[in-house]
Write an enzyme that holds these catalytic residues in place. Structure first.
Site, PDB file in Angstrom:
ATOM      1  N   GLY A 149      23.474  61.682  20.451  1.00  0.00           N
ATOM      2  CA  GLY A 149      22.094  61.448  20.874  1.00  0.00           C
ATOM      3  C   GLY A 149      21.928  60.190  21.715  1.00  0.00           C
ATOM      4  O   GLY A 149      21.194  60.190  22.715  1.00  0.00           O
ATOM      5  N   CYS A 180      15.567  45.351   8.627  1.00  0.00           N
ATOM      6  CA  CYS A 180      15.551  44.010   8.052  1.00  0.00           C
ATOM      7  C   CYS A 180      16.772  43.208   8.475  1.00  0.00           C
ATOM      8  O   CYS A 180      17.798  43.761   8.819  1.00  0.00           O
ATOM      9  CB  CYS A 180      15.493  44.099   6.541  1.00  0.00           C
ATOM     10  SG  CYS A 180      16.923  44.859   5.828  1.00  0.00           S
ATOM     11  N   ASN A 211      11.914  60.089  14.020  1.00  0.00           N
ATOM     12  CA  ASN A 211      12.934  59.997  12.968  1.00  0.00           C
ATOM     13  C   ASN A 211      12.438  59.318  11.695  1.00  0.00           C
ATOM     14  O   ASN A 211      12.978  59.545  10.625  1.00  0.00           O
ATOM     15  CB  ASN A 211      14.180  59.274  13.479  1.00  0.00           C
ATOM     16  CG  ASN A 211      13.855  58.038  14.275  1.00  0.00           C
ATOM     17  OD1 ASN A 211      13.167  58.116  15.294  1.00  0.00           O
ATOM     18  ND2 ASN A 211      14.327  56.899  13.811  1.00  0.00           N
ATOM     19  N   ALA A 218      24.970  66.512  17.085  1.00  0.00           N
ATOM     20  CA  ALA A 218      25.438  67.499  16.102  1.00  0.00           C
ATOM     21  C   ALA A 218      25.307  67.033  14.657  1.00  0.00           C
ATOM     22  O   ALA A 218      25.027  67.830  13.771  1.00  0.00           O
ATOM     23  CB  ALA A 218      26.898  67.858  16.398  1.00  0.00           C
TER      24      ALA A 218
HETATM   25  N1  PLP Z   1      17.394  59.774  18.665  1.00  0.00           N
HETATM   26  C1  PLP Z   1      16.881  59.947  17.427  1.00  0.00           C
HETATM   27  C2  PLP Z   1      15.461  60.428  17.285  1.00  0.00           C
HETATM   28  C3  PLP Z   1      17.659  59.707  16.295  1.00  0.00           C
HETATM   29  O1  PLP Z   1      17.139  59.891  15.079  1.00  0.00           O
HETATM   30  C4  PLP Z   1      19.002  59.263  16.475  1.00  0.00           C
HETATM   31  C5  PLP Z   1      19.838  58.936  15.310  1.00  0.00           C
HETATM   32  O2  PLP Z   1      19.372  58.470  14.284  1.00  0.00           O
HETATM   33  C6  PLP Z   1      19.494  59.101  17.791  1.00  0.00           C
HETATM   34  C7  PLP Z   1      18.657  59.369  18.854  1.00  0.00           C
HETATM   35  C8  PLP Z   1      20.895  58.673  18.040  1.00  0.00           C
HETATM   36  O3  PLP Z   1      21.780  59.751  17.824  1.00  0.00           O
HETATM   37  P1  PLP Z   1      23.355  59.507  17.612  1.00  0.00           P
HETATM   38  O4  PLP Z   1      23.528  59.001  16.231  1.00  0.00           O
HETATM   39  O5  PLP Z   1      23.977  60.859  17.800  1.00  0.00           O
HETATM   40  O6  PLP Z   1      23.803  58.561  18.663  1.00  0.00           O
END
Ligand code: PLP
Length: 383
Positions: free
Chosen positions: A81, A333, A160, A209
């Site tokens: 991501g 934190c 998230n 993934a």
């Molecule tokens: N974007 C969101 C909304 C996420 O929750 C995360 C991971 O927590 C990421 C991007 C980053 O993904 P990755 O862990 O595959 O780099």
């Protein structure tokens, strides 16, 4: 099979932090092993030993494309991501010297926010949209800021921390009406809610993934056919010359198997996760615990962000940990200060509750018994 020591550890745990990562799907694990052992050929070589990995990658690309109603050639494999978000944002900013502005929201993941800060330092303007108290980026907020100098609008599909799902289709329409591209970070959503890129009208979409029971360190960026952004990694000709580097065949295959399985089970998983959410929230209400549930009715199934009055999220997390329960907080934190997260700040949660924020993110493997145990533990701590 997993090594024995891993299985023993897993037995004692109630894992309820599936927004952080998920357990690898066993079928995905088994599909990955040949590419890590006997079929180790480099997929880009011309000899016959490389034919199988090349075919496996092509099949995985088709499977993933079918899951989101994309074309196989619109799927570009990345390391996850973070890389997909970096590529979408930097690539768009650098692609056009006239339209240089980016619009995003205040509640994006740091993979987006830090990338936006980086392009700002290079002289590319970025606007950060505020959200409602439920964490929604409204079409009105976007309309009030967008101009014909906007190159990219990037708004996450689902948050998230609090799970809120955004009105992506409407936001993408507004972006297009101003000649801008639309990117969505769908890392928390894909494999958990139905996603159809054509229906949504997005130009780019990030996925990872390990958030949908696939392996870590692999993801993809969907780039709609016809959208031109510069390459992310320069070198070999992999990924149509846009993202160089020897392909992670095992990761790609595992990701495809995991995504297909999750997508096939979305409806049944959703019902199960809603039941677990309800057990927790109803149980806390019945016990007269003073708490707020953050987010919106349209949210990622299983994501429960709770803020307890005059409590400390970090302390709750550690006490739950001692009871063998893994959850998360809404705080970032350091050793001295506990700060309220940027998301909790953005929704304007009352200070009396903000510091007492935790996130419980159930996954499909969690049971009704897990939900009751978490409820009992929470009541013991905050009740
Ligand atoms: N974007 C969101 C909304 C996420 O929750 C995360 C991971 O927590 C990421 C991007 C980053 O993904 P990755 O862990 O595959 O780099």
């Amino acid at each position: 099979m997993y090594p024995v020591q891993v299985r023993l550890n897993m037995k004692q745990l109630i894992y309820a932090d599936n927004a952080a990562t998920t357990k690898l799907n066993m079928e995905a694990f088994e599909a990955m092993t040949p590419w890590l052992t006997e079929e180790y050929g480099n997929a880009s070589q011309p000899y016959s030993f490389s034919r199988k990995p090349k075919k496996a990658i092509a099949e995985a690309r088709q499977i993933i494309a079918a899951c989101i109603n994309a074309l196989p050639e619109e799927i570009y494999f990345t390391s996850g991501g973070t890389e997909s978000d970096n590529w979408a944002i930097m690539g768009s900013a650098f692609a056009d010297s006239e339209k240089r502005a980016t619009i995003t929201s205040e509640i994006e993941h740091h993979a987006v926010l830090k990338t936006c800060e980086a392009i700002e330092r290079l002289g590319y303007p970025v606007a950060y949209l505020g959200v409602t108290k439920e964490g929604i980026v409204t079409p009105e907020a976007l309309s009030s800021v967008i101009t014909n100098r906007t190159r990219l609008v990037s708004v996450m599909y689902a948050n998230n921390e609090i799970g809120t799902i955004q009105p992506i289709k409407k936001l993408a329409e507004i972006a297009h009406a101003h000649g801008a591209l639309f990117h969505t970070d769908a890392v928390q959503a894909i494999g958990h809610v139905k996603i159809d890129v054509k229906d949504l009208g997005v130009d780019m979409l990030s996925a990872s993934a390990h958030k949908f029971n696939g392996p870590k360190g692999i993801g993809f960026l969907y780039i709609k056919k016809g959208v031109c952004i510069p390459s992310y990694a320069n070198g070999g000709a992999q990924e149509s010359g846009l993202r160089a580097g020897t392909e992670n065949v095992a990761g790609i295959v595992g990701m495809a198997v995991a995504l297909r399985q999750n997508c096939e089970a979305i409806d049944q998983n959703m019902l199960h996760l809603q039941e677990l959410e309800q057990i927790l929230v109803d149980g806390l209400s019945k016990d007269n615990v003073d708490f707020r549930r953050n987010g919106y009715k349209e949210h990622i199934p299983g994501n429960v962000s709770l803020s307890f009055k005059e409590a400390n999220g970090e302390a709750i997390l550690h006490r739950m940990d001692l009871m063998g329960i893994s959850i998360s907080t809404g705080s970032a934190c350091d050793s001295v200060n506990t700060q309220v997260s940027h998301v909790i700040q953005a929704i304007g949660l009352d200070n009396a509750y903000a510091h007492g924020t935790i996130r419980i993110s159930f996954g499909k493997d969690n049971t009704v018994e897990d939900a009751h145990k978490i409820l009992t533990a929470l009541i013991r701590i905050v009740g």
